[in-house]
Design a protein around this motif. Sequence first.
Motif, PDB file in Angstrom:
ATOM      1  N   GLN A  40       0.784  -1.150  -0.107  1.00  0.00           N
ATOM      2  CA  GLN A  40      -0.077   0.096   0.144  1.00  0.00           C
ATOM      3  C   GLN A  40       0.700   1.138   0.038  1.00  0.00           C
ATOM      4  OE1 GLN A  40      -2.745  -0.215   3.213  1.00  0.00           O
ATOM      5  NE2 GLN A  40      -4.664  -0.503   1.778  1.00  0.00           N
ATOM      6  N   MET A  46      -4.197   1.687  -3.550  1.00  0.00           N
ATOM      7  CA  MET A  46      -4.301   0.158  -3.917  1.00  0.00           C
ATOM      8  C   MET A  46      -5.457  -0.321  -2.991  1.00  0.00           C
ATOM      9  SD  MET A  46      -1.673  -2.824  -3.971  1.00  0.00           S
ATOM     10  CE  MET A  46      -0.547  -2.026  -4.865  1.00  0.00           C
ATOM     11  N   THR A  47      -6.365  -1.019  -3.519  1.00  0.00           N
ATOM     12  CA  THR A  47      -7.667  -1.688  -2.770  1.00  0.00           C
ATOM     13  C   THR A  47      -6.989  -2.786  -1.865  1.00  0.00           C
ATOM     14  OG1 THR A  47      -7.839  -3.356  -4.407  1.00  0.00           O
ATOM     15  CG2 THR A  47      -9.029  -1.495  -4.841  1.00  0.00           C
ATOM     16  N   GLU A  48      -7.927  -3.268  -0.962  1.00  0.00           N
ATOM     17  CA  GLU A  48      -7.224  -4.140  -0.073  1.00  0.00           C
ATOM     18  C   GLU A  48      -7.009  -5.640  -0.525  1.00  0.00           C
ATOM     19  OE1 GLU A  48      -9.172  -6.338   3.984  1.00  0.00           O
ATOM     20  OE2 GLU A  48     -10.212  -4.790   2.891  1.00  0.00           O
ATOM     21  N   ARG A  50      -6.222  -6.094  -3.600  1.00  0.00           N
ATOM     22  CA  ARG A  50      -4.833  -6.054  -4.377  1.00  0.00           C
ATOM     23  C   ARG A  50      -3.517  -5.874  -3.332  1.00  0.00           C
ATOM     24  NH1 ARG A  50      -4.590  -5.796  -9.584  1.00  0.00           N
ATOM     25  NH2 ARG A  50      -2.687  -4.767  -9.861  1.00  0.00           N
ATOM     26  N   SER A  51      -3.751  -5.288  -2.136  1.00  0.00           N
ATOM     27  CA  SER A  51      -2.655  -5.172  -1.311  1.00  0.00           C
ATOM     28  C   SER A  51      -2.370  -6.485  -0.782  1.00  0.00           C
ATOM     29  CB  SER A  51      -3.015  -4.244  -0.088  1.00  0.00           C
ATOM     30  OG  SER A  51      -3.138  -3.192  -0.690  1.00  0.00           O
TER      31      SER A  51
END
Length: 111
Positions: A40, A46-48, A50-51
């Motif tokens: 992140q 960045m979305t959760e 994707r993180s």
Amino acid sequence: MAETMLQIMGRHYPIRCRDGEEAHLQHLAGLIEQKARDAQQNSPGMTEVRSLLFAALFLADEVNELKREAAGRQSQLPLSDEDEPAARAVEALAARIEKLRERLAVGAAHA
């Protein structure tokens, strides 16, 4: 069976595990949390999901690198004449295990 609560990226996850493994799972969750936070920080917004994906990729990369290093070190270990029969036996067992795995995979595909 024990239960512990893991916190990753601000979410709580109840996890069942064998008795005594709670601290180990907490440690692993901490590693995942740190990798996700690193992802992140490197890519704000960045979305959760994707993180967590990048955290998994970072950790998999580290594991892969460690395996390569271990394999390289193992191939450099000198074998004495006394070790050679044991090494052949281990190789034969590995081949048998691989054949068994293949048979089980074929059996599972037909089930």
